[in-house]
Design a protein around this motif. Sequence first.
Motif, PDB file in Angstrom:
ATOM      1  N   THR A 109      22.910 -51.694 -21.742  1.00 65.58           N
ATOM      2  CA  THR A 109      24.386 -52.692 -21.855  1.00 65.58           C
ATOM      3  C   THR A 109      24.401 -53.259 -20.827  1.00 65.58           C
ATOM      4  O   THR A 109      24.463 -54.645 -21.097  1.00 65.58           O
ATOM      5  N   ILE A 110      24.868 -53.038 -19.542  1.00 66.95           N
ATOM      6  CA  ILE A 110      24.930 -54.318 -18.426  1.00 66.95           C
ATOM      7  C   ILE A 110      23.743 -55.065 -18.662  1.00 66.95           C
ATOM      8  O   ILE A 110      24.823 -56.216 -18.188  1.00 66.95           O
ATOM      9  N   GLN A 111      23.361 -54.802 -19.064  1.00 67.10           N
ATOM     10  CA  GLN A 111      21.709 -56.207 -18.593  1.00 67.10           C
ATOM     11  C   GLN A 111      21.821 -56.656 -19.548  1.00 67.10           C
ATOM     12  O   GLN A 111      21.774 -58.242 -19.275  1.00 67.10           O
ATOM     13  N   ALA A 112      22.533 -56.347 -20.810  1.00 74.52           N
ATOM     14  CA  ALA A 112      22.603 -57.366 -21.748  1.00 74.52           C
ATOM     15  C   ALA A 112      23.302 -57.921 -21.494  1.00 74.52           C
ATOM     16  O   ALA A 112      23.248 -59.640 -22.120  1.00 74.52           O
TER      17      ALA A 112
ATOM     18  N   PHE B 246      32.498 -51.423 -16.439  1.00 75.99           N
ATOM     19  CA  PHE B 246      32.788 -52.220 -17.034  1.00 75.99           C
ATOM     20  C   PHE B 246      33.531 -53.203 -17.201  1.00 75.99           C
ATOM     21  O   PHE B 246      32.815 -54.678 -17.607  1.00 75.99           O
ATOM     22  N   THR B 247      34.661 -53.452 -17.564  1.00 76.53           N
ATOM     23  CA  THR B 247      35.737 -54.553 -17.550  1.00 76.53           C
ATOM     24  C   THR B 247      35.155 -55.401 -16.355  1.00 76.53           C
ATOM     25  O   THR B 247      35.060 -56.913 -16.767  1.00 76.53           O
TER      26      THR B 247
ATOM     27  N   ASN C 284      24.482 -62.270 -21.182  1.00 72.36           N
ATOM     28  CA  ASN C 284      24.797 -63.248 -22.812  1.00 72.36           C
ATOM     29  C   ASN C 284      24.628 -62.941 -23.783  1.00 72.36           C
ATOM     30  O   ASN C 284      24.212 -63.026 -24.803  1.00 72.36           O
ATOM     31  N   GLN C 285      23.442 -61.712 -23.581  1.00 71.85           N
ATOM     32  CA  GLN C 285      23.183 -60.525 -24.963  1.00 71.85           C
ATOM     33  C   GLN C 285      23.948 -59.199 -26.087  1.00 71.85           C
ATOM     34  O   GLN C 285      24.630 -59.862 -24.870  1.00 71.85           O
TER      35      GLN C 285
END
Length: 313
Positions: free
Chosen positions: A73-76, A157-158, A80-81
């Motif tokens: 999720t962080i990679q995406a 994550f923010t 900007n995916q």
Amino acid sequence: MFEVRPYPELSWSLSRHKTMLTCSRKYAYDYYISHNGWISSADPLAKQTYRLKKITNLEMHFGSVVHDLIYQTIQASLKNQPILSEQAFIDEIRRHLNRGFIESTKKEHLWQNRPKHYTMLHEIYYSQTGSLPEAKVKKITDRLHRTVSNFFSSKTFTDVRSKEYMEFVESETFRYMKTEEAKVYIVMDLVYKDLNRDKWVIVDWKTGKSSDEDRNQLALYALYLLQKHNIESLDDIIIRNEYLVDGTHVEHQLTDQDLVNVQHLYQISMEQMKLFLEDGSQNRPLPIDQFPMQDDPRVCARCNYQELCFPPY
């Protein structure tokens, strides 16, 4: 080119140290007897030990799935995916957990041959009941929604989603520091530069409770970052534990004494590890009977190597 060696390279990590303290027989199985067990020409004991080493349990499997999905999720987000919604994230965790259960109960023959690529749950393998303890299932079910919700609302994550304020460095990479004696392995969940505060931030996601060992783990992370990026002061590093079960985060500012303590721990630990070697130049271990077994049945009940220590015949 990959080289088959009769003995593994001597290395150190906090998890290796903890295993040695918990049970030296398990230490031998984990780091010596299982060596080369993934090779088709390996002897039967090495294959069996390697296979047993790959057994996981429900809590560990849950934590591994969550960490993998957080990484993705962080990679995406950084690329900007599109990212999963909270519900889709929950559904994906459930899918992985269900697949692990099916592989453990209905695909044991595949796991036997390729244990690295299939899941075998300790609760299934040693109970032979084909079902999981209800209390454990309830525990994971209760944690699931909270863990995901707390990840999406977490401080880290923010920060990740506010890309203009952070400079991404690395994530979930198997790194090591070199000493004169051995490689010291470190796995950091996430590292980034907080541009607002001009600080390096190391993040460790936690799907369980805090531990007394956390501080030594954090000090190792800081040592690695200081060494790799030539950071001048510990004051420039913030280490953050994100506790996903209760939705809190704790930031630590380490001291020089923390670094001294973990270096001292490493030195004492390495001295103990060398006592289990017959030939230090080859990292050849003593015979297996020189690695004493644990005498606490509660520890043995959680161990992957029950069938080696207590064969049914």
